[in-house]
Structures are given as structure tokens and as C-alpha cells.
Design an enzyme around this catalytic site. Structure first.
Site, PDB file in Angstrom:
ATOM      1  N   GLU A 294      -2.554   0.840  -9.478  1.00  0.00           N
ATOM      2  CA  GLU A 294      -1.483   1.829  -9.660  1.00  0.00           C
ATOM      3  C   GLU A 294      -0.191   1.082  -9.998  1.00  0.00           C
ATOM      4  O   GLU A 294       0.207   0.180  -9.257  1.00  0.00           O
ATOM      5  CB  GLU A 294      -1.292   2.643  -8.379  1.00  0.00           C
ATOM      6  CG  GLU A 294      -2.493   3.510  -8.040  1.00  0.00           C
ATOM      7  CD  GLU A 294      -2.386   4.186  -6.668  1.00  0.00           C
ATOM      8  OE1 GLU A 294      -3.027   5.222  -6.483  1.00  0.00           O
ATOM      9  OE2 GLU A 294      -1.680   3.660  -5.780  1.00  0.00           O
TER      10      GLU A 294
ATOM     11  N   HIS B  87      -0.198  -1.942  -7.479  1.00  0.00           N
ATOM     12  CA  HIS B  87      -1.047  -1.710  -6.317  1.00  0.00           C
ATOM     13  C   HIS B  87      -2.530  -1.867  -6.657  1.00  0.00           C
ATOM     14  O   HIS B  87      -3.133  -0.988  -7.275  1.00  0.00           O
ATOM     15  CB  HIS B  87      -0.758  -0.303  -5.758  1.00  0.00           C
ATOM     16  CG  HIS B  87      -1.503  -0.005  -4.504  1.00  0.00           C
ATOM     17  ND1 HIS B  87      -1.991   1.237  -4.193  1.00  0.00           N
ATOM     18  CD2 HIS B  87      -1.875  -0.811  -3.471  1.00  0.00           C
ATOM     19  CE1 HIS B  87      -2.607   1.194  -3.026  1.00  0.00           C
ATOM     20  NE2 HIS B  87      -2.548  -0.045  -2.580  1.00  0.00           N
TER      21      HIS B  87
ATOM     22  N   SER C 169       0.820  -1.214   0.000  1.00  0.00           N
ATOM     23  CA  SER C 169       0.000   0.000   0.000  1.00  0.00           C
ATOM     24  C   SER C 169       0.851   1.258   0.000  1.00  0.00           C
ATOM     25  O   SER C 169       0.383   2.323  -0.391  1.00  0.00           O
ATOM     26  CB  SER C 169      -0.880   0.047   1.243  1.00  0.00           C
ATOM     27  OG  SER C 169      -1.717  -1.060   1.291  1.00  0.00           O
TER      28      SER C 169
ATOM     29  N   ASN D 219      -3.711   6.498  -1.997  1.00  0.00           N
ATOM     30  CA  ASN D 219      -3.530   6.410  -0.541  1.00  0.00           C
ATOM     31  C   ASN D 219      -2.970   7.698   0.048  1.00  0.00           C
ATOM     32  O   ASN D 219      -3.202   7.999   1.217  1.00  0.00           O
ATOM     33  CB  ASN D 219      -2.657   5.220  -0.158  1.00  0.00           C
ATOM     34  CG  ASN D 219      -3.488   3.943  -0.093  1.00  0.00           C
ATOM     35  OD1 ASN D 219      -4.708   4.004  -0.125  1.00  0.00           O
ATOM     36  ND2 ASN D 219      -2.835   2.808  -0.016  1.00  0.00           N
TER      37      ASN D 219
HETATM   38  N1  LIG Z   1      -6.132  -4.471   2.830  1.00  0.00           N
HETATM   39  C1  LIG Z   1      -6.169  -3.590   1.860  1.00  0.00           C
HETATM   40  O1  LIG Z   1      -7.155  -2.871   1.671  1.00  0.00           O
HETATM   41  C2  LIG Z   1      -5.001  -3.437   0.916  1.00  0.00           C
HETATM   42  C3  LIG Z   1      -5.200  -2.743  -0.288  1.00  0.00           C
HETATM   43  C4  LIG Z   1      -4.117  -2.643  -1.182  1.00  0.00           C
HETATM   44  C5  LIG Z   1      -2.882  -3.183  -0.856  1.00  0.00           C
HETATM   45  N2  LIG Z   1      -2.738  -3.833   0.337  1.00  0.00           N
HETATM   46  C6  LIG Z   1      -1.423  -4.422   0.621  1.00  0.00           C
HETATM   47  O2  LIG Z   1      -1.473  -5.801   0.342  1.00  0.00           O
HETATM   48  C7  LIG Z   1      -0.613  -6.488   1.248  1.00  0.00           C
HETATM   49  C8  LIG Z   1      -1.441  -7.521   1.994  1.00  0.00           C
HETATM   50  O3  LIG Z   1      -2.442  -6.848   2.742  1.00  0.00           O
HETATM   51  P1  LIG Z   1      -3.712  -7.646   3.292  1.00  0.00           P
HETATM   52  O4  LIG Z   1      -4.690  -6.628   3.731  1.00  0.00           O
HETATM   53  O5  LIG Z   1      -4.102  -8.704   2.322  1.00  0.00           O
HETATM   54  O6  LIG Z   1      -3.054  -8.329   4.590  1.00  0.00           O
HETATM   55  P2  LIG Z   1      -3.604  -9.562   5.434  1.00  0.00           P
HETATM   56  O7  LIG Z   1      -3.054  -9.384   6.783  1.00  0.00           O
HETATM   57  O8  LIG Z   1      -5.059  -9.744   5.247  1.00  0.00           O
HETATM   58  O9  LIG Z   1      -2.868 -10.807   4.721  1.00  0.00           O
HETATM   59  C9  LIG Z   1      -1.480 -10.962   4.714  1.00  0.00           C
HETATM   60  C10 LIG Z   1      -1.176 -12.434   4.535  1.00  0.00           C
HETATM   61  O10 LIG Z   1       0.233 -12.580   4.365  1.00  0.00           O
HETATM   62  C11 LIG Z   1       0.598 -13.786   4.996  1.00  0.00           C
HETATM   63  N3  LIG Z   1       2.041 -13.754   5.212  1.00  0.00           N
HETATM   64  C12 LIG Z   1       2.748 -13.129   6.177  1.00  0.00           C
HETATM   65  N4  LIG Z   1       4.073 -13.348   6.004  1.00  0.00           N
HETATM   66  C13 LIG Z   1       4.178 -14.132   4.912  1.00  0.00           C
HETATM   67  C14 LIG Z   1       5.274 -14.723   4.236  1.00  0.00           C
HETATM   68  N5  LIG Z   1       6.521 -14.542   4.651  1.00  0.00           N
HETATM   69  N6  LIG Z   1       5.029 -15.497   3.144  1.00  0.00           N
HETATM   70  C15 LIG Z   1       3.762 -15.694   2.705  1.00  0.00           C
HETATM   71  N7  LIG Z   1       2.683 -15.160   3.323  1.00  0.00           N
HETATM   72  C16 LIG Z   1       2.894 -14.402   4.400  1.00  0.00           C
HETATM   73  C17 LIG Z   1      -0.233 -13.816   6.272  1.00  0.00           C
HETATM   74  O11 LIG Z   1      -0.317 -15.129   6.794  1.00  0.00           O
HETATM   75  C18 LIG Z   1      -1.571 -13.295   5.756  1.00  0.00           C
HETATM   76  O12 LIG Z   1      -2.431 -14.332   5.334  1.00  0.00           O
HETATM   77  C19 LIG Z   1       0.037  -5.452   2.149  1.00  0.00           C
HETATM   78  O13 LIG Z   1       1.288  -5.100   1.631  1.00  0.00           O
HETATM   79  C20 LIG Z   1      -0.940  -4.291   2.052  1.00  0.00           C
HETATM   80  O14 LIG Z   1      -0.302  -3.066   2.257  1.00  0.00           O
HETATM   81  C21 LIG Z   1      -3.760  -3.991   1.228  1.00  0.00           C
END
Ligand SMILES: NC(=O)c1ccc[n+]([C@@H]2O[C@H](COP(=O)([O-])OP(=O)(O)OC[C@H]3O[C@@H](n4cnc5c(N)ncnc54)[C@H](O)[C@@H]3O)[C@@H](O)[C@H]2O)c1
Length: 290
Positions: A156, A144, A123, A195
């Protein structure tokens, strides 16, 4: 590498974002492997695939045959090497912690084919902070997606100074093939385009709440009914995850040392109680009755 060479996509992380990005890739015909360190998250993602595809067939958005094809092209594994060894394109969607991402990219760099592009769905973390952990900085890029990734059209694509023109071109073409609208962010800026805007809205909304200017419900109402936003900032935080907002704020504080970057007391309160929003049943709102 041109788009035509992308046959297999690996998605790292099966959380909020990863499970939907995986589903999207499979529906669009890419062989998709999703990996996570948590078997529980992979099981949930697997169950989601079945219920999502069933729902699409019922709504006549997909034929039974298309759903069957998508189901057959997606698989889940806890083995990172198994997930990336044949991947032409990798989309990392693991937790928003720089050190974890750098370690992951170093591992993926060793395990994935040399031609593969490695993208992060972070993000806010720019890919130049990750590229140095690999031997292919020209192929490391920010891609993104927005939440929910199956619904939101925007992606993005951020071109850091290390990113080659070919990596940019192929990544934008991939977004197109996934049915997304992509914007080219020409310079690396923390938070990218949307963001940066939303974090300012969040900060203002939290300040008004903490100063008891208005309730979270009324601030949300103002944004929905006055500004035409589909969700107010508090409902949106519940959707994207209060834990994500907390982690992003803490990362920013660690980086800058600016006290103003620390998460507000009302965020810390929810974070420490494990009230992350929709995914835990409680956040700013209560979802346990729904
Ligand atoms: N939630 C949102 O709205 C959103 C939107 C855009 C981008 N993002 C980005 O996407 C990414 C994930 O966010 P999310 O909301 O899905 O998080 P989340 O916490 O829902 O999921 C993250 C997952 O990663 C797994 N994980 C942790 N370490 C790991 C590793 N070493 N290898 C493999 N898996 C691993 C965890 O077990 C978990 O299932 C982040 O970088 C976040 O910034 C999130």
C-alpha cells in the site's frame, strides 16, 4: 527523483519485516544495507539471507550466480549513519512506536542524502505524523509491505497531503521494480486499506473468544473453511506478532483515550507472558514442537 536514480536502499530494522524487505531489495538488484540496534537481529537476518538464497537455488528459482550477486549486494550494520549515508531510498521497518519513528526519521534526515525518499513500513501510523520531524516532508511516505514480505505481493502506497507527486510516482515505480502489486491510497486513514478491514475482523474474533462463543481454533476454522481465508485471525496474529497488535492497540488508546481501543484481556495475557506468536514459539498456538 526518478526510479532510475535509486541504486542503494537502506532498510531500518531487521525484524519480521525488515530482514525480508532487505532480501527482496537485494534479489531485485539494489545495493542494500540493513541496520538494527540489535546485533543479534542482524546476525539472524544475515543467516536468513544465506539459507534463503540456498533454498532458492535448490528450488531452481535463482541461479547460483544470481544468488551470489544478491549475497554480495546486501550488508548489515548497527551504525545508522553508515546505513543511510549513501541511500537513495530508505525503508523504515523498526518498532511500531510513533516517538521512536519520529526520532529515527529526524536522525535519518540529517544523515541521508537530500534527494533520498524516506518511507515507513508502519502498519498504521500515517506519515504526516512523522514528516514534521524532518526537513523534507514532501519525501516522507508510507510504503506498507505485508508479511511475509518476500511472498505477499501487495504494497500500500499512501499519499499524505505533504507527499509530492514525484515521491508517489517514484515509490510506486520502486514497488513495481520489486515485483509487487501496489495500491495507491489517496488519503491518509489510520490502518490504510487492508489493516482497517483486518483490525475489525481481529476485534470481532477476540470478542467471540473472550465471550466464550467459540474457541480460537474454531474461529480460525470458520474463516479458513467458510470464507476461504488462507489463515484465520488467530493464526494470522501469530504470524504478524501479538506484540505488534498489542503495541498498535496501546498507541491507538494513547491517541484517542477510548477504552474500547485497549487490547483485550486474552491479548494482554499473552503479551505479558512474552507469547508473541511464531517468533517466540508460542502465541495462540504452540510452535515449539515444529
Ligand atoms: N509484523 C507484521 O506483520 C508487519 C506487517 C506490515 C508492517 N509492519 C510494520 O513494520 C514495522 C516492523 O514490524 P516488525 O513486525 O518487523 O517488528 P519486529 O519487532 O519484528 O522488528 C523490529 C526491529 O526494529 C528494531 N529496532 C527498534 N528500534 C530501532 C531503531 N531505533 N533503529 C533500528 N532498529 C530498531 C528492533 O531491534 C527489531 O529488530 C512496524 O512498524 C510494523 O507496524 C509489520
Amino acid at each position: 527523483m526518478e526510479l532510475e536514480r535509486i541504486k542503494t536502499i537502506a532498510v531500518i530494522g531487521a525484524g519480521n519485516m525488515g530482514h525480508q524487505i532487505s532480501m527482496l531489495c537485494a534479489i531485485k538488484g539494489f545495493k542494500t544495507v540493513c541496520t538494527d540496534i540489535s546485533q543479534e537481529m542482524l546476525d539472524k537476518a544475515d543467516a536468513f539471507v544465506n539459507s534463503y538464497l540456498d533454498g532458492r537455488v535448490k528450488k531452481e528459482k535463482l541461479t547460483r550466480e544470481q544468488a551470489g550477486q544478491a549475497r554480495a549486494t546486501i550488508r548489515f550494520t548497527t551504525d545508522l549513519e553508515d546505513a543511510v549515508k549513501d541511500a537513495d531510498y530508505v525503508i523504515e521497518a523498526a518498532v511500531e512506536v510513533l516517538e521512536i519513528k519520529r526520532r529515527l526519521f529526524a536522525d535519518i534526515d540529517r544523515m541521508a542524502p537530500p534527494h533520498a525518499i524516506l518511507a515507513t513500513n508502519s502498519s498504521a501510523i500515517v506519515s504526516s505524523k512523522i514528516a514534521g520531524a524532518t526537513h523534507r516532508p514532501d519525501k516522507i511516505i508510507n510504503l506498507h509491505f505485508f508479511n511475509p514480505a518476500l511472498v505477499m505481493k501487495l504494497v500500500e502506497v499512501v499519499q499524505g497531503p505533504h507527499v509530492s507527486e514525484q515521491t508517489l510516482k517514484t515509490s510506486m515505480a520502486l514497488c513495481d521494480a520489486l515485483g509487487k502489486v501496489c495500491v495507491h491510497v489517496k488519503k491518509e486513514v489510520e490502518g490504510f486499506l487492508l489493516n482497517r478491514i483486518f483490525l475489525r475482523i481481529y476485534k470481532e474474533a477476540l470478542w467471540m473468544l473472550d465471550m466464550e462463543v467459540a474457541s480460537s481454533e474454531d474461529i480460525d476454522k470458520a474463516c479458513v473453511y467458510g470464507a476461504g481465508h488462507p489463515l484465520g485471525p488467530f493464526a494470522l496474529m501469530d504470524l504478524t506478532g501479538i506484540d505488534l497488535y498489542h503495541t498498535m492497540s496501546m498507541e491507538k488508546f494513547r491517541e484517542t483515550g477510548e477504552v474500547a481501543e485497549l487490547p483485550s484481556p486474552s491479548i494482554v495475557e499473552r503479551y505479558t507472558k512474552g507469547h508473541y506468536g511464531q517468533k517466540t514459539g508460542k502465541g495462540w498456538y504452540d510452535y515449539t514442537q515444529k
